[in-house]
Design a protein around this motif. Structure first.
Motif, short mmCIF file in Angstrom:
data_model
loop_
_atom_site.label_atom_id
_atom_site.label_comp_id
_atom_site.label_asym_id
_atom_site.label_seq_id
_atom_site.Cartn_x
_atom_site.Cartn_y
_atom_site.Cartn_z
N MET A 1 42.69 42.53 43.20
CA MET A 1 44.04 42.77 43.74
C MET A 1 44.88 43.68 42.84
SD MET A 1 45.22 39.07 45.13
CE MET A 1 44.82 38.14 43.66
N THR B 1 41.03 27.59 35.02
CA THR B 1 40.76 27.90 33.61
C THR B 1 39.59 28.87 33.48
OG1 THR B 1 40.00 26.92 31.51
CG2 THR B 1 39.32 25.79 33.51
N ASN B 2 39.53 29.54 32.35
CA ASN B 2 38.35 30.37 32.09
C ASN B 2 37.19 29.53 31.55
OD1 ASN B 2 38.83 30.01 29.29
ND2 ASN B 2 39.97 31.92 29.14
N CYS C 1 42.95 42.05 34.52
CA CYS C 1 44.11 41.16 34.43
C CYS C 1 44.95 41.48 33.19
CB CYS C 1 43.65 39.71 34.39
SG CYS C 1 44.97 38.49 34.42
N1 SAM Z 1 42.97 31.90 32.61
C1 SAM Z 1 42.71 31.18 33.80
C2 SAM Z 1 41.45 31.69 34.46
O1 SAM Z 1 40.76 32.51 33.87
O2 SAM Z 1 41.14 31.25 35.55
C3 SAM Z 1 43.86 31.12 34.80
C4 SAM Z 1 44.69 32.33 35.02
S1 SAM Z 1 43.89 33.66 35.84
C5 SAM Z 1 45.20 34.82 35.97
C6 SAM Z 1 43.68 33.01 37.47
C7 SAM Z 1 42.72 33.74 38.36
O3 SAM Z 1 43.25 35.00 38.69
C8 SAM Z 1 41.35 33.97 37.77
O4 SAM Z 1 40.36 33.47 38.63
C9 SAM Z 1 41.29 35.47 37.67
O5 SAM Z 1 39.98 35.93 37.80
C10 SAM Z 1 42.17 35.90 38.80
N2 SAM Z 1 42.68 37.27 38.68
C11 SAM Z 1 43.32 37.83 37.64
N3 SAM Z 1 43.62 39.13 37.90
C12 SAM Z 1 43.17 39.40 39.15
C13 SAM Z 1 43.17 40.55 39.99
N4 SAM Z 1 43.69 41.71 39.59
N5 SAM Z 1 42.63 40.44 41.21
C14 SAM Z 1 42.09 39.27 41.64
N6 SAM Z 1 42.05 38.14 40.90
C15 SAM Z 1 42.57 38.20 39.66
#
Ligand code: SAM
Length: 359
Positions: free
Chosen positions: A220, A125-126, A49
């Motif tokens: 993704m 959230t994380n 991410c």
């Molecule tokens: N910081 C928060 C969290 O960790 O849940 C919220 C934002 S985060 C961008 C939201 C979700 O997107 C998380 O569950 C994360 O694992 C997922 N996520 C981020 N990049 C991704 C990717 N390339 N493919 C699939 N899921 C992704």
């Protein structure tokens, strides 16, 4: 509400979709969910991410003046609710690194749909700040919480979150959420081949025994920083087969049209998992989600190249009617179906990063 916005001309076929009022896009999809990114900052550097090689100390995140205020977020959310949105998800970045998110939740919890129902208010959230914030969030009116956790194996998790953050503290955050009355808590696990695919079964066993709803997310090709490759995607079908071999599963019908996860129930008793197969089984035809970035841009697709600026009119004195009409115009013109059109060529297109518009 301005009657014209929901008139047949502006909203040709929403009733065909789910029978409820609301403005619909060119493919007949109403806007039902709004994901609100309250910050582009995060205390993790997940490799898929926000990899730390790209988002290091010198990276220029948004200056505070460019980030929407809580009042601007609440106003925008209210207008979306008037246009048919029933679910708001607060996300980021890491939403809980922004100061006083419970204050924002309290404002959003007051919103009502045109027929008087409260909105479904959720947060992703994380988990790192839940020990401190779960209770204030609950008391402010947050309905549900989703926590991201990619492995129970400490070494794997520390490597994936890029911040050496230990599993134990996320588990403590989940406990805090449950103690505060959130339940059942959902857990998001992004599966990356060769990185955490051996964590699938341990995570499933754990989530089941703890009464958590685990959702497996296919890795993704969001953004352009994570070096995404198709061969690193573990197809949802493989995740299901892996679990089914030990704990047999049966597919549940969706709760509602537009539900992102395919839900599988354990055959021999309680518990379910979800799989979000946006790569191998795209669900664009049912996509009812709009996304608002921290700096006030409206995105009509997770894989969009650019958004529509709402901050300028918000700050420039636009009336509610003008703003609502602008949002309705953007939505009615929407024809996005990136995941269905995904190909080797599309994955190299410039795209907005996930942390900027929220997951
Ligand atoms: N910081 C928060 C969290 O960790 O849940 C919220 C934002 S985060 C961008 C939201 C979700 O997107 C998380 O569950 C994360 O694992 C997922 N996520 C981020 N990049 C991704 C990717 N390339 N493919 C699939 N899921 C992704």
């Amino acid at each position: 509400m301005t009657a014209g916005i929901l008139s047949p001309a502006a909203s040709p076929t929403p009733a065909v979709f789910d029978g409820r009022a609301g403005v619909a896009d060119r493919l007949g999809r109403p806007v039902r969910d709004l994901r609100i990114s309250v910050t582009d900052r995060c205390n993790f550097r997940c490799t898929y991410c926000m990899p730390k090689e790209v988002f290091g100390r010198d990276f220029a995140f948004l200056p505070r003046s460019e980030v929407l205020t809580f009042e601007e977020i609440e106003r925008t959310a209210r207008l979306f609710v008037e246009l048919g949105v029933e679910k708001l998800r607060i996300t980021g970045g890491e939403p809980l690194v922004r100061r006083d998110v419970p204050g924002l939740i309290a404002m959003l919890a007051k919103l009502r749909t045109p027929d008087g129902r409260p909105v479904d208010l959720t947060l992703t959230t994380n988990g790192s700040a839940l020990r401190a914030l779960a209770r204030p969030l609950r008391e402010a009116g947050l309905g549900r919480v989703t926590v991201s956790l990619d492995s129970l194996d400490d070494e794997t998790f520390r490597a994936m979150n890029g911040a050496e953050y230990p599993v134990a503290r996320v588990l403590d955050g989940i406990d805090a959420a449950r103690e505060a009355g959130f339940g059942p808590v959902k857990v998001n696990m992004v599966v990356k081949r060769g990185v955490n695919d051996t964590s699938i079964l341990p995570m499933a066993r754990w989530a089941r025994s703890e009464g958590l709803i685990l959702r497996f997310i296919e890795y993704m090709d969001v953004g352009h920083s994570n070096g995404w490759r198709l061969d690193e995607v573990v197809p949802a079908a493989q995740v299901v087969a892996t679990i089914d071999a030990e704990m047999p599963l049966v597919l549940d019908p969706p709760n509602y049209r537009g539900e992102v996860a395919n839900r599988w129930r354990y055959r021999d008793g309680d518990g379910e998992i979800g799989v979000i197969a946006s790569v191998t089984q795209p669900f664009c035809g049912n996509c009812t989600r709009a996304r608002l970035s921290a700096d006030g841009k409206l995105y009509t697709c997770l894989f969009a190249v650019d958004g529509h600026d709402l901050r300028e009119p918000l700050r420039g004195g636009a009336s509610d009617d003008e703003l609502r009409a602008l949002i309705a115009r953007v939505w009615t013109a929407r024809g996005d179906r990136y995941s269905e059109l995904r190909s080797a060529a599309t994955t190299t297109l410039p795209k907005i990063e996930m942390f900027a518009i929220g997951g």
